[in-house]
Structure formats: C-alpha cells, structure tokens
Motif scaffolding. Structure first.
Motif, mmCIF file in Angstrom:
data_model
loop_
_atom_site.group_PDB
_atom_site.id
_atom_site.type_symbol
_atom_site.label_atom_id
_atom_site.label_comp_id
_atom_site.label_asym_id
_atom_site.label_seq_id
_atom_site.Cartn_x
_atom_site.Cartn_y
_atom_site.Cartn_z
ATOM 1 N N UNK A 19 1.799 -20.477 -47.936
ATOM 2 C CA UNK A 19 0.620 -20.157 -48.474
ATOM 3 C C UNK A 19 -0.340 -21.368 -48.576
ATOM 4 N N UNK A 20 0.493 -22.199 -47.743
ATOM 5 C CA UNK A 20 -0.589 -23.799 -47.902
ATOM 6 C C UNK A 20 -1.456 -23.094 -47.243
ATOM 7 N N UNK A 21 -0.745 -22.729 -45.179
ATOM 8 C CA UNK A 21 -1.505 -22.584 -44.542
ATOM 9 C C UNK A 21 -2.719 -21.278 -44.499
ATOM 10 N N UNK A 22 -2.325 -20.346 -45.399
ATOM 11 C CA UNK A 22 -3.008 -19.232 -45.849
ATOM 12 C C UNK A 22 -3.992 -19.753 -46.321
ATOM 13 N N UNK A 23 -4.117 -20.162 -47.396
ATOM 14 C CA UNK A 23 -4.899 -20.812 -48.569
ATOM 15 C C UNK A 23 -5.731 -21.799 -47.407
ATOM 16 N N UNK A 24 -5.527 -22.061 -47.251
ATOM 17 C CA UNK A 24 -6.514 -22.882 -45.737
ATOM 18 C C UNK A 24 -7.633 -22.433 -44.976
ATOM 19 N N UNK A 25 -6.817 -21.578 -44.392
ATOM 20 C CA UNK A 25 -7.274 -20.203 -43.114
ATOM 21 C C UNK A 25 -7.870 -19.522 -43.937
ATOM 22 N N UNK A 26 -8.427 -18.842 -45.258
ATOM 23 C CA UNK A 26 -8.833 -18.091 -45.438
ATOM 24 C C UNK A 26 -10.018 -18.663 -46.541
ATOM 25 N N UNK A 27 -9.662 -19.584 -46.560
ATOM 26 C CA UNK A 27 -10.373 -20.620 -47.461
ATOM 27 C C UNK A 27 -12.341 -20.709 -45.876
ATOM 28 N N UNK A 28 -11.395 -20.697 -44.565
ATOM 29 C CA UNK A 28 -12.457 -20.743 -44.192
ATOM 30 C C UNK A 28 -13.878 -19.805 -43.870
ATOM 31 N N UNK A 29 -13.227 -18.530 -44.561
ATOM 32 C CA UNK A 29 -14.811 -17.627 -44.655
ATOM 33 C C UNK A 29 -15.165 -17.479 -45.727
ATOM 34 N N UNK A 30 -15.071 -18.107 -46.888
ATOM 35 C CA UNK A 30 -15.838 -18.692 -47.633
ATOM 36 C C UNK A 30 -16.253 -17.268 -48.730
ATOM 37 N N UNK A 43 5.514 -10.194 -44.317
ATOM 38 C CA UNK A 43 6.623 -10.330 -45.332
ATOM 39 C C UNK A 43 6.759 -11.956 -44.584
ATOM 40 N N UNK A 44 7.596 -11.906 -43.201
ATOM 41 C CA UNK A 44 7.990 -12.964 -43.020
ATOM 42 C C UNK A 44 7.356 -13.922 -42.531
ATOM 43 N N UNK A 45 5.937 -13.654 -42.527
ATOM 44 C CA UNK A 45 5.330 -15.030 -43.052
ATOM 45 C C UNK A 45 4.176 -14.884 -44.240
ATOM 46 N N UNK A 46 4.796 -14.310 -45.375
ATOM 47 C CA UNK A 46 4.453 -15.079 -46.312
ATOM 48 C C UNK A 46 3.296 -14.955 -46.594
ATOM 49 N N UNK A 47 2.786 -13.838 -46.329
ATOM 50 C CA UNK A 47 1.258 -13.311 -46.629
ATOM 51 C C UNK A 47 1.205 -12.683 -48.042
ATOM 52 N N UNK A 48 2.473 -11.575 -48.236
ATOM 53 C CA UNK A 48 1.861 -10.836 -49.540
ATOM 54 C C UNK A 48 1.873 -11.589 -50.814
ATOM 55 N N UNK A 49 2.253 -12.779 -50.852
ATOM 56 C CA UNK A 49 2.338 -13.954 -52.417
ATOM 57 C C UNK A 49 1.832 -13.961 -52.439
ATOM 58 N N UNK A 106 -1.050 -13.860 -55.575
ATOM 59 C CA UNK A 106 -0.390 -15.263 -56.174
ATOM 60 C C UNK A 106 -2.539 -15.298 -55.716
ATOM 61 N N UNK A 107 -3.489 -15.517 -55.119
ATOM 62 C CA UNK A 107 -5.020 -15.838 -54.940
ATOM 63 C C UNK A 107 -5.500 -15.028 -55.307
#
Length: 574
Positions: free
Chosen positions: A471-482, A346-352, A356-357
């Motif tokens: 949110x942008x950090x997680x989006x960018x990181x997760x996109x690398x997993x295709x 939650x501190x790292x805003x992973x859940x939102x 959301x995605x």
C-alpha cells in the motif's frame, strides 16, 4: 431538491428493477395500466424465449395468447409515451424458468466451475435451474427462435432496438458467465473440439487445455450472438454483459440462511460499474431493496449508467444525465482463462490501495472492452496499468500510442516476453528517450516524453513485503502523478461513488463538476470529513436523506444516520 426517480409499488413484480418490464407476468389487458403507472419514460423488455415456444419448434407471437404479442406491447408503450428497448438473452438467463429454455429442451443441468449445479433464487423466491447451452438441440432451437423473431419484427414493422445480453454473476470479484459449464454435455462437446485442435498422440499441458476450454466457451457464445445478430438484422444493436446481483453461490447460501445484507449486493453493484458491466437487481425481492440500495440503483444505474450505455440507440441524448463515472485509473486484465494464473493485481495489493484511496474511481478493462476506452475524455486524465504477460501487439501499440499522446502508463514487467522487451528498448533508443532508473521496493524505470510518462516496475522484484508495504509502494508511486482529487476521511462502511461532467455555459468558472454520492448502509451513524484543496469548491448539496452537511471554507463535514444518503457537487478549477 431531489433527483431520485420514484419506483412502482413494492409488490408489483412486473417491474423488478432498473426499468425492466416482465410482460409475461401480467395480462395483456393490463399492459396499458401498468405502463401508465410506471414513472420512467424508457422501458427495458427482456424477451422470454420459453414464453413464446413451449417446444422449441412452434412459436406464438400473438396468434394464440395476447400476452405474446410484442407488436401490440410496443404500440401500447408508444401510446403512453414510453420508449421500448428489448433485451434478448444469448446465454442462460437466471431470471427466467429453466434459464429461459423451453421446457422440452431443459435436459442437461449446467454445472459451474466447481462442478456444482447453479443455484439461483429469483425475486419470487423460486429456485431457477440453469441448463447447458452446449447441447446441440438447444443451439438448433435457439437458431430457429431468433430467425422467427427476426421475421416477426420485420413483418410486424417493429421499430425498437434489440440488445443481446450475456448473463453473469460475480465470484470473488470476477465476472463469470452463466454459459460456463462443466457438465457431461459440455465435456462431450469440448472433447470433439479438442480433436480438431491437436493430433491423436499429442498431450496438452493443463494450461494449454485451460486456454482451449476458454476458447471453446467463447466460440460457442459467439455462435449464439452471431445467429441473433444475423437473424434480427437492423434491429440488433449489439451485445451487453449484465451482472445479476445476488446470483453467485455465496449469496445464494446467504439468502437461504437469511444472513444476506444490502452490503453484499452493493459491493457487486460497484464492481459491475468498475468493469463496465450493467448491474441488475431483478433477482432481488423488493423487501431486500429498500432504503439505501434502492437509491443506489436509481442514482447510479437506472438514471445514469444504463441510459448512457444505451445512448447510441433508443435513449435520447437530451435525456441523459451528463455525469459520467469518474475514473483515475484504467487497469487492464486479460480475460483468456490463463492470464489470471500469473502475477495479478491482487497479488500486488493494488485493489485495496485503489478502493481505500479513490473508492471506485477506476475502470477494469479487458481484451473485450479495450476499444471502449480508446477515446480520451478531455476532462479526465487516467493512469493506465498493464501486466507484461498480457502484452501482445495490440497492447504494445496501445501503450505507445497512449504514452506518445501525453498519457500515463504503469507497466508491470512480470511475464513480459523477450520480443516486446526488446521492442520497448528499441523504441527508447530510436526516440533518444532518457530512462531514469530508481529502486524503491523493486527496480523502477521512469521515461518521460512531453506530458507522457511510462513507468516500468519489476513485479517479480518485490521481496518479503506485507500488505502495508505494498500500500505504501502504490501510494508513493501514484503521488508522483499529482492527481487532482479530494480524499475522504473515515470512510469505512460508507458506499460512495464519484462522477464527473464538463461545466455548462453558466459554469465557466469551473473546468468540470464532480458529483459525490454517499450512502450509509450500516446501522451506525457515520461522520466523514473532506479537506478541500484550492481546486475544489462545494457547488451544491442535493437529495439529503437522514444526513447533516456542514461546510467550512476549506472543509466539508457530513454526518450520515443509518440509511442516510446525500449527493454533493463540487466545482473544480485549475
């Protein structure tokens, strides 16, 4: 076309929801009629300790009151073509008077973590008081009850499965058990426990005392479960967590003030599914379960998740809806009373980001449920996420095993001990693995081995970031997993849930079939769009209620009226 199972009459409180049957709320002479009217084929019967024993010493299983005759109940159920599964509460049960205790044992009110008495309102709008299970007299009486119950099942040759259930509720997204207590009765028992854990002149830190408090709670809970298992023997299948919707303090106050809405309940429903906890609506009156919420409970719980959880025993595999929850992520959170004090997701805003995605297409796993997730589903690929402060020998081995078998892991190094940091470094060196280092908001290490990926992030390295930055950090990181996924546009206010199953013999052009269930609990018309990639095709549309569905070559548009819902199946291929 419809797959929805009909429900019994609204006011029939003997069927409070999800195939549960309250046998003590009707005459034994009406059991057959009631069960014949019930449309399902599997009946869950929770055992009511206090109904079989008023004092805790004497027990009635049909000798005095026919309504306590469980053997007769099972025989009637089998006669009308129903299969019985018993639920035995091994913690306080919020759907029973006094939490299930015989009235002579209901002496010490249990207090929650805020030192307030538990407040639970049942489906009949009665206030249910919860009493402490840390009273030695309660434990002794429970032991007598389960031993008598086991003898009765054996002598009466009752061939039905018994599952122990741990009752709980949600508070701020976290599952809490009703056995948790902070009353004087608990404090006295905990004090005795502490004396065995420390020397007379030793002073414990707040964290150490909190960890021991959790250990004590767990120890007592395990004692109740162990006694039930050893007493009931062959009939006992295991223990399950059940989250009772609306049982938390916040919902208690909302219900008293009349401001409760179905959204409050559906959020807890999806939270339970994400945590592999059985949701139950038996505390909710039927007037609060009309429309969309009833469909969600039927589609996602009664006809899907619940039979799947019980499939190893009473439920025939042929009857099970083959759709399983679709999850792209398995997020680990240690439950030990202490881990939550350190950096969390939650501190790292992973859940939102995930909600959301990807909606609820993730699983939250703990040290208690890790074994449930060891087997890899052939048509589901997951990203596993761990915190460094949760890494012990078991988690370390799990991470390496997953990585070496082609799995994908993200490890937040926050709190990682020197011992395991060195073990990771040694593993990389011994296997001659290339460690790629990049900096994006924080230091990141990327290690690849065949199809496997291990990404290490420095959770403590994030500097002055707001929610959007995370949110942008997680989006960018997760996109690398295709990940192979179809995002939904304009989804605010809509409840939705993805499930999946392998393709059948006549669907060989697909690798899997994904099912999207959409529900509109709001009073507004909602329109969503989905842009389909080349991997997806609309396969079928079913259970259309107050909805308009339009499909185009590369897009699907769905307009949901208030209380509208629909199920869309997609064929997925490579």
């Amino acid at each position: 076309m419809t797959l929805t199972t009909p429900v019994p009459r609204d006011q029939d409180t003997v069927f409070p929801g999800e195939n549960w049957f309250f046998y003590w709320k009707t005459s034994a002479s009406l059991w057959k009629t009631k069960l014949q009217e019930f449309p399902g084929t599997k009946i869950i019967i929770p055992l009511n300790w206090s109904f079989h024993s008023e004092t805790g010493d004497q027990f009635d299983f049909g000798e005095h009151r026919p309504e306590t005759n469980l053997k007769k109940l099972v025989e009637i159920a089998q006669e009308v073509g129903k299969m019985v599964v018993f639920f035995l509460p091994v913690t306080p049960a919020p759907f029973l008077p006094n939490g299930g205790l015989p009235h002579l044992l209901a002496r010490s009110i249990a207090l929650n973590g805020e030192h307030m008495a538990y407040g639970v309102i049942d489906a009949d709008d009665h206030l249910v008081k919860i009493y402490s299970f840390f009273d030695p007299r309660v434990f002794e009486a429970f032991d007598k009850f389960v031993k008598k119950l086991g003898q009765y099942f054996s002598q009466a040759t009752i061939n039905a499965d018994v599952w122990g259930i741990r009752s709980g509720y949600f508070k701020e997204g976290q599952y809490r058990s009703f056995i948790e207590d902070s009353s004087k009765t608990f404090e006295q028992a905990f004090h005795r426990f502490l004396q065995t854990k420390k020397s007379a002149d030793e002073t414990l830190s707040p964290i150490e005392e909190r960890a021991l408090s959790f250990e004590f709670n767990k120890t007592i809970q395990n004692l109740y479960e162990t006694n039930a298992r050893e007493s009931i023997k062959n009939n006992f299948e295991g223990t399950l967590d059940v989250a009772f919707l609306g049982a938390g303090t916040d919902n208690f106050l909302k219900r008293l003030s009349g401001t409760i809405s179905t959204v409050d309940y559906s959020g807890e429903l999806y939270e339970a599914l994400a945590k592999d906890i059985i949701p139950s609506s038996v505390l909710l009156p039927h007037r609060l379960k009309k429309g969309v919420l009833t469909r969600e409970l039927n589609d996602l719980v009664a006809n899907s998740y619940l039979p799947a959880r019980l499939a190893s025993s009473a439920y025939d595999h042929d009857d099970i809806n083959m759709f399983q929850p679709l999850s792209f992520f398995k997020v680990y959170e240690r439950v030990d009373g202490v881990s939550s004090l350190f950096q969390n997701w939650n501190d790292l805003h992973l859940w939102p980001y995930l909600k959301g995605s990807f909606g609820w297409s993730y699983k939250v796993i703990s040290n208690d449920t890790l074994k449930l997730h060891e087997n890899k589903t052939p048509y589901q690929e997951h990203i596993h996420l761990f915190h460094g402060h949760d890494v012990d020998r078991t988690i370390f081995n799990y991470i390496l095993k997953t990585f070496m078998n082609g799995g994908r892991v993200i490890l937040n190094r926050s709190g990682l001990s020197d011992e395991f940091a060195k073990r990771f470094e040694t593993f990389f060196l011994e296997n001659n693995l290339n460690v790629e280092k990049v900096h994006f908001q924080t230091q990141i290490q990327n290690i690849a081995l065949g199809e496997g990926r291990l990404v290490l992030i420095e959770g403590e390295g994030f500097k002055e970031m707001d929610k959007n930055d995370y949110l942008n950090f997680w989006k960018t990181l997760v996109e690398t997993f295709s990940l192979v996924h179809v995002p939904i546009q304009n989804v605010d206010g809509i409840d939705f849930y993805w499930r999946t199953r392998p393709s059948s013999a006549n669907e060989l052009k697909f690798e899997e079939v994904r099912r999207l269930s959409l529900y509109n609990p709001t009073s507004y018309r909602k329109k969503i769009k989905m842009s389909l990639t080349k991997n997806f095709v609309v396969y079928k549309v079913i259970d259309e209620i107050n909805v308009i569905v339009q499909t185009y070559p590369n897009e699907i548009e769905i307009e949901l009226s208030p209380e509208g819902s629909v199920i869309v199946d997609f064929g997925v291929f490579s």
